[in-house]
Design a protein around this motif. Sequence first.
Motif, short mmCIF file in Angstrom:
data_model
loop_
_atom_site.label_atom_id
_atom_site.label_comp_id
_atom_site.label_asym_id
_atom_site.label_seq_id
_atom_site.Cartn_x
_atom_site.Cartn_y
_atom_site.Cartn_z
N GLN A 159 10.07 -27.43 1.74
CA GLN A 159 9.26 -26.70 2.71
C GLN A 159 7.78 -26.75 2.33
N GLY A 185 19.40 -18.94 12.99
CA GLY A 185 18.20 -18.33 12.42
C GLY A 185 17.16 -18.01 13.47
N ARG A 186 17.00 -18.90 14.44
CA ARG A 186 16.03 -18.65 15.51
C ARG A 186 16.39 -17.40 16.30
N GLU A 199 14.46 -14.21 12.60
CA GLU A 199 13.14 -14.79 12.84
C GLU A 199 12.23 -14.73 11.61
N ARG A 251 13.10 -15.26 8.53
CA ARG A 251 13.50 -16.19 7.46
C ARG A 251 12.95 -17.59 7.75
N THR A 252 12.41 -18.22 6.73
CA THR A 252 11.95 -19.61 6.87
C THR A 252 12.88 -20.58 6.14
N ASN A 288 7.09 -26.66 13.98
CA ASN A 288 6.77 -26.23 15.33
C ASN A 288 5.88 -27.24 16.05
N LEU A 347 19.86 -23.46 11.71
CA LEU A 347 18.55 -23.39 12.38
C LEU A 347 18.65 -22.61 13.68
N HIS A 372 10.54 -24.56 8.96
CA HIS A 372 11.79 -23.87 8.66
C HIS A 372 12.75 -24.88 8.04
N SER A 422 4.25 -24.47 11.03
CA SER A 422 5.28 -23.66 10.37
C SER A 422 6.51 -24.52 10.14
#
Length: 364
Positions: A204, A244-245, A249, A251-252, A150, A241, A217, A215
């Motif tokens: 990660q 997922g966004r 939300e 899940r990373t 982010n 990605l 992802h 953060s």
Amino acid sequence: MISNQVLQNAIDGIKGISKADFCIMDTEGNVLATTFDDTDDFLDPAKSFAQSPADSQVVSGCQFLKVFDDTQLEYVLLADGAGDDTFMLGRLAVFQVQSLITAYKERFDKDNFVKNLLLDNLLLVDIYNRAKKLHIELDARRIVFILETNKDREAYDVEKIRGLLSSRPRDFVTAVDEKSIVVVKELGAFDDYNDIDKTARLLQGAVGANADGTSVHVAYGTIVNEIKEVSRSYKEARMSLDVGRIFFEDRTVIAYNTLGIGRLIYQLPIPLCNMFIKEIFAKQSPDDFDEETIETIGKFFENSLNVSETSRQLFIHRNTLVYRLDKIQKATGLDLRNFEDAITFKIALMVSKYMKHMEETDFR
């Protein structure tokens, strides 16, 4: 091309073995790395030496040597002392730095190739020819990971990932934008998606270990078996990605093969989505639901349309939940206790969420 830190590590290592001091300057006399402090007296002599035809020279009790990249002068190396032993140690240091230049040039060539491969900027014949020239295996099981933060990605993050994978020279780490790192990983013959998920969480943790509010992802595509298919795995990871966004939300770590219906909705044209939403929510839009109704719907779906369990988790009477479901049915024409209506409603909510995301993205 080579970072100052790498140069510093190189001469620190040589000093640790030889006990001699070294300094590396650019052709303008700027100090890039050094193991001794009194370098000011050598700045102008180093600049003059860089412009001279000599490859080595002793100035003020210090051995000056030139470091070339092919025929291009890259650095001036100083070895503290003027004897034959100092000259020999200086030559060894020059050889080490030139080896670093060669290694970094090869890595740059591979990095450039991998970037163009990911972005589909190469013809098929160029893929095969350049891969062979760079000694990259054509037929190997590979998968692409994308790590997105982010915050703007730092070069240090890329180096951390490279350090993590340093024992695996067939893996590639690169960056294609300011916020993400791409890892093209070669897999073993028996590696499956459980192993891949563990690797994703390891990557990660490497980037997100700073505890600075960043953060991370991680998304990954599917396994490919040929070098030409790597771009497909990259596109799948990129889509993961995005999907997922919108829909996941919480899940990373997001895998392409677990996106389910979200992947299907993501590929629908907006006009078709508009038509579907108007058909399902002719009476009331999902955006008009209050927070209590949204929470009720969410819990009801989480509990597989089980009225008793949902009312228990919401701490409300069963009849209160039935009243709310009747209210939703009256507003939308869909009875969530009916399986087909529930599926229609769930898909419609996801389509609505997708459309809202796309509108916000276009606005930005």
